[in-house]
Structure formats: structure tokens, C-alpha cells
Write a protein that holds these residues in place. Structure first.
Motif, PDB file in Angstrom:
ATOM      1  N   LEU A 119       0.828  -1.207   0.000  1.00  0.00           N
ATOM      2  CA  LEU A 119       0.000   0.000   0.000  1.00  0.00           C
ATOM      3  C   LEU A 119       0.865   1.263   0.000  1.00  0.00           C
ATOM      4  O   LEU A 119       0.603   2.195  -0.763  1.00  0.00           O
ATOM      5  N   VAL A 120       1.912   1.292   0.835  1.00  0.00           N
ATOM      6  CA  VAL A 120       2.723   2.515   0.904  1.00  0.00           C
ATOM      7  C   VAL A 120       3.517   2.743  -0.386  1.00  0.00           C
ATOM      8  O   VAL A 120       3.968   3.854  -0.649  1.00  0.00           O
ATOM      9  N   GLU A 121       3.665   1.689  -1.194  1.00  0.00           N
ATOM     10  CA  GLU A 121       4.289   1.875  -2.515  1.00  0.00           C
ATOM     11  C   GLU A 121       3.355   2.644  -3.443  1.00  0.00           C
ATOM     12  O   GLU A 121       3.793   3.329  -4.365  1.00  0.00           O
ATOM     13  N   LEU A 122       2.051   2.502  -3.190  1.00  0.00           N
ATOM     14  CA  LEU A 122       1.051   3.057  -4.105  1.00  0.00           C
ATOM     15  C   LEU A 122       0.472   4.385  -3.643  1.00  0.00           C
ATOM     16  O   LEU A 122      -0.027   5.162  -4.453  1.00  0.00           O
ATOM     17  N   VAL A 123       0.474   4.624  -2.327  1.00  0.00           N
ATOM     18  CA  VAL A 123      -0.228   5.805  -1.819  1.00  0.00           C
ATOM     19  C   VAL A 123       0.685   6.661  -0.943  1.00  0.00           C
ATOM     20  O   VAL A 123       1.696   6.196  -0.414  1.00  0.00           O
ATOM     21  N   GLU A 124       0.230   7.911  -0.813  1.00  0.00           N
ATOM     22  CA  GLU A 124       0.888   8.845   0.098  1.00  0.00           C
ATOM     23  C   GLU A 124      -0.205   9.349   1.033  1.00  0.00           C
ATOM     24  O   GLU A 124      -1.294   9.696   0.574  1.00  0.00           O
ATOM     25  N   PHE A 125       0.054   9.355   2.335  1.00  0.00           N
ATOM     26  CA  PHE A 125      -0.973   9.797   3.284  1.00  0.00           C
ATOM     27  C   PHE A 125      -0.853  11.285   3.561  1.00  0.00           C
ATOM     28  O   PHE A 125       0.231  11.798   3.830  1.00  0.00           O
ATOM     29  N   ASP A 126      -2.003  11.965   3.488  1.00  0.00           N
ATOM     30  CA  ASP A 126      -2.116  13.378   3.844  1.00  0.00           C
ATOM     31  C   ASP A 126      -2.621  13.432   5.294  1.00  0.00           C
ATOM     32  O   ASP A 126      -2.161  12.657   6.127  1.00  0.00           O
ATOM     33  N   ARG A 127      -3.611  14.289   5.599  1.00  0.00           N
ATOM     34  CA  ARG A 127      -4.136  14.337   6.963  1.00  0.00           C
ATOM     35  C   ARG A 127      -4.630  12.945   7.367  1.00  0.00           C
ATOM     36  O   ARG A 127      -5.416  12.329   6.653  1.00  0.00           O
ATOM     37  N   SER A 128      -4.200  12.487   8.525  1.00  0.00           N
ATOM     38  CA  SER A 128      -4.580  11.152   8.987  1.00  0.00           C
ATOM     39  C   SER A 128      -4.023  10.957  10.391  1.00  0.00           C
ATOM     40  O   SER A 128      -2.991  11.538  10.730  1.00  0.00           O
ATOM     41  N   PRO A 129      -4.666  10.121  11.215  1.00  0.00           N
ATOM     42  CA  PRO A 129      -4.034   9.766  12.499  1.00  0.00           C
ATOM     43  C   PRO A 129      -2.684   9.083  12.270  1.00  0.00           C
ATOM     44  O   PRO A 129      -1.855   9.033  13.168  1.00  0.00           O
ATOM     45  N   LEU A 130      -2.455   8.572  11.046  1.00  0.00           N
ATOM     46  CA  LEU A 130      -1.190   7.899  10.756  1.00  0.00           C
ATOM     47  C   LEU A 130      -0.054   8.896  10.511  1.00  0.00           C
ATOM     48  O   LEU A 130       1.114   8.548  10.595  1.00  0.00           O
ATOM     49  N   THR A 131      -0.391  10.154  10.196  1.00  0.00           N
ATOM     50  CA  THR A 131       0.649  11.153   9.890  1.00  0.00           C
ATOM     51  C   THR A 131       0.666  12.303  10.882  1.00  0.00           C
ATOM     52  O   THR A 131       1.645  13.017  10.987  1.00  0.00           O
ATOM     53  N   ASP A 132      -0.456  12.539  11.543  1.00  0.00           N
ATOM     54  CA  ASP A 132      -0.610  13.675  12.454  1.00  0.00           C
ATOM     55  C   ASP A 132      -0.646  15.021  11.716  1.00  0.00           C
ATOM     56  O   ASP A 132      -0.461  16.060  12.342  1.00  0.00           O
ATOM     57  N   ILE A 133      -0.865  15.013  10.388  1.00  0.00           N
ATOM     58  CA  ILE A 133      -1.094  16.278   9.667  1.00  0.00           C
ATOM     59  C   ILE A 133      -2.485  16.772  10.063  1.00  0.00           C
ATOM     60  O   ILE A 133      -3.440  15.989  10.082  1.00  0.00           O
ATOM     61  N   LYS A 134      -2.609  18.052  10.407  1.00  0.00           N
ATOM     62  CA  LYS A 134      -3.853  18.539  11.017  1.00  0.00           C
ATOM     63  C   LYS A 134      -4.915  19.023  10.023  1.00  0.00           C
ATOM     64  O   LYS A 134      -6.088  19.050  10.350  1.00  0.00           O
ATOM     65  N   ARG A 135      -4.489  19.477   8.821  1.00  0.00           N
ATOM     66  CA  ARG A 135      -5.487  19.984   7.871  1.00  0.00           C
ATOM     67  C   ARG A 135      -5.374  19.221   6.556  1.00  0.00           C
ATOM     68  O   ARG A 135      -4.263  18.966   6.077  1.00  0.00           O
ATOM     69  N   VAL A 136      -6.532  18.883   6.002  1.00  0.00           N
ATOM     70  CA  VAL A 136      -6.527  18.117   4.761  1.00  0.00           C
ATOM     71  C   VAL A 136      -6.191  19.045   3.587  1.00  0.00           C
ATOM     72  O   VAL A 136      -6.668  20.181   3.537  1.00  0.00           O
ATOM     73  N   SER A 137      -5.336  18.569   2.664  1.00  0.00           N
ATOM     74  CA  SER A 137      -5.101  19.328   1.428  1.00  0.00           C
ATOM     75  C   SER A 137      -5.735  18.540   0.278  1.00  0.00           C
ATOM     76  O   SER A 137      -6.412  17.545   0.530  1.00  0.00           O
ATOM     77  N   TYR A 138      -5.525  18.967  -0.972  1.00  0.00           N
ATOM     78  CA  TYR A 138      -6.225  18.287  -2.068  1.00  0.00           C
ATOM     79  C   TYR A 138      -5.745  16.843  -2.203  1.00  0.00           C
ATOM     80  O   TYR A 138      -4.551  16.580  -2.246  1.00  0.00           O
ATOM     81  N   CYS A 139      -6.711  15.911  -2.192  1.00  0.00           N
ATOM     82  CA  CYS A 139      -6.411  14.476  -2.163  1.00  0.00           C
ATOM     83  C   CYS A 139      -7.242  13.741  -3.202  1.00  0.00           C
ATOM     84  O   CYS A 139      -8.289  14.222  -3.647  1.00  0.00           O
ATOM     85  N   ASP A 140      -6.781  12.541  -3.553  1.00  0.00           N
ATOM     86  CA  ASP A 140      -7.568  11.692  -4.450  1.00  0.00           C
ATOM     87  C   ASP A 140      -8.700  11.008  -3.690  1.00  0.00           C
ATOM     88  O   ASP A 140      -9.821  10.908  -4.174  1.00  0.00           O
ATOM     89  N   ILE A 141      -8.380  10.498  -2.506  1.00  0.00           N
ATOM     90  CA  ILE A 141      -9.375   9.725  -1.741  1.00  0.00           C
ATOM     91  C   ILE A 141      -9.390  10.210  -0.291  1.00  0.00           C
ATOM     92  O   ILE A 141      -8.337  10.374   0.326  1.00  0.00           O
ATOM     93  N   GLY A 142     -10.592  10.431   0.236  1.00  0.00           N
ATOM     94  CA  GLY A 142     -10.761  10.738   1.657  1.00  0.00           C
ATOM     95  C   GLY A 142     -11.535   9.608   2.308  1.00  0.00           C
ATOM     96  O   GLY A 142     -12.513   9.111   1.739  1.00  0.00           O
ATOM     97  N   ILE A 143     -11.076   9.184   3.465  1.00  0.00           N
ATOM     98  CA  ILE A 143     -11.733   8.078   4.177  1.00  0.00           C
ATOM     99  C   ILE A 143     -12.279   8.616   5.491  1.00  0.00           C
ATOM    100  O   ILE A 143     -11.529   9.174   6.301  1.00  0.00           O
ATOM    101  N   ILE A 144     -13.587   8.422   5.696  1.00  0.00           N
ATOM    102  CA  ILE A 144     -14.229   8.946   6.899  1.00  0.00           C
ATOM    103  C   ILE A 144     -14.669   7.798   7.790  1.00  0.00           C
ATOM    104  O   ILE A 144     -15.471   6.953   7.384  1.00  0.00           O
ATOM    105  N   GLU A 145     -14.142   7.767   8.993  1.00  0.00           N
ATOM    106  CA  GLU A 145     -14.646   6.851  10.037  1.00  0.00           C
ATOM    107  C   GLU A 145     -15.461   7.680  11.027  1.00  0.00           C
ATOM    108  O   GLU A 145     -15.120   8.817  11.309  1.00  0.00           O
TER     109      GLU A 145
END
Ligand code: SF4
Length: 179
Positions: free
Chosen positions: A32-58
Motif C-alpha cells: 500500500l505505501v508503494e502506491l499511496v501517500e498519506f495526507d491528513r490522517s491519524p497515521l501522519t498527524d497532519i492537522k489539515r486536509v489538502s487536495y487528495c484523491d481519496i478521503g476516508i471517513i470513520e
């Protein structure tokens, strides 16, 4: 420059169990990490979302901050995916909808068993609770939903590999049975 698919994820009123299920894809996370880059996420601790291909909402929408974040994800993500029962139908957080907000606050901070002389927190920094917990699609348009509590890791992997390969995700009736 990167041609990786950019993904943002967030947990609104959720328990992070759906995020844990994403991590349960085990060694496939390396693919997965070969294919994607994580933006805002609990996995990165980035606080504000920037333009993304996919957003996942839990998680469900329970307060004003959840509404703001969800609208921000809709604005910045080409494809928005709701994962888990809480996002889809309110789930466990929506159990409070059987009571008024006032009843919930009194039970939690004033009248509940073992509480004494407590008061309801009202710091302006705290997000305002909504009168009722809402499923995410009552607030913004959602492109895909993945049911389950949480959706199984294999289902999440199958779903995202389809999206990443530009295919429509498809599941058999057996794969989306939860009885
Ligand atoms: S759907 Fe289940 S696992 Fe996901 S956030 Fe809600 S309670 Fe947690």
C-alpha cells in the motif's frame, strides 16, 4: 514530484477501530505505501486536509467540529469513502439519539451514578454537540460506503486495490453479510 495516490483519513465520532482494520491488512501495508501517500490522517498527524484523491471517513457526526472537518474533506477529496457502521448510520454514537441532549449531559456530568457536584463543561474551546448524532451522508455527499463494525481488513484491501486500479469495487453477497 510523486504520482502516488494521495489519501486522507479521519475519525470523527468513532473509536479508531476502522483505522485499526486498515492496519490489519498486515504485510500488504508495504504494498500500500508503494502506491499511496498519506495526507491528513491519524497515521501522519497532519492537522489539515489538502487536495487528495481519496478521503476516508470513520465515525459519525456528533459535534460542530465534526461537521466542519467533514465539509473540509468533501471540498478537498475527489472521492469520499465512508467506512464502518458509525459513519453509515450513526452506529454506537447515535445511541444517544434515544435521549435529548440535555438528558445526556445531565446523566454524564451531573446526575449519573457516582457523580457529585459536577457541572457541564462549557469552555468555548470545546466543540458544540449536535442535538442528534448524524450519519455522514446527511451532511455531505458520499461516493462509496464500506459497511461493517469494522469492515474486515480483506474487504478494505479489495476495495482500495480496485479504486487504485481504476476499477469499480465489487463484492459478492457473501462478502457483505454480517449475520
Ligand atoms: S464502525 Fe465500529 S469499529 Fe468503526 S468506528 Fe464505529 S464502533 Fe468503531
Amino acid at each position: 514530484m510523486t504520482d502516488k495516490v494521495k489519501i486522507a483519513t479521519v475519525s470523527l465520532a468513532g473509536c479508531f477501530g476502522c483505522h485499526m482494520s486498515i492496519l490489519d491488512i498486515d504485510e500488504k501495508i508495504i504494498d500500500l505505501v508503494e502506491l499511496v501517500e498519506f495526507d491528513r490522517s491519524p497515521l501522519t498527524d497532519i492537522k489539515r486536509v489538502s487536495y487528495c484523491d481519496i478521503g476516508i471517513i470513520e465515525g459519525a457526526v456528533a459535534n460542530g467540529e465534526n461537521v466542519e472537518i467533514l465539509r473540509d474533506f468533501r471540498k478537498h477529496c475527489k472521492t469520499l469513502v465512508a467506512i464502518g457502521a458509525c459513519a453509515l448510520n450513526g452506529g454506537i454514537p447515535a445511541m444517544r439519539n434515544h435521549f435529548s441532549l440535555k438528558e445526556c449531559l445531565l446523566e454524564s456530568y451531573a446526575d449519573g451514578m457516582g457523580l457529585e457536584n459536577l457541572c457541564i463543561p462549557n469552555d468555548p474551546e470545546l466543540p458544540m454537540l449536535l442535538n442528534k448524532v448524524l450519519p455522514v451522508q446527511q451532511v455531505v455527499e458520499i461516493d462509496y460506503v464500506l459497511p461493517g463494525c469494522p469492515p474486515p481488513a480483506d474487504m478494505i484491501w479489495k476495495f482500495f486495490t480496485a479504486l487504485l486500479e481504476g476499477r469499480e469495487p465489487e463484492f459478492s453477497a457473501q462478502e457483505i453479510r454480517y449475520d
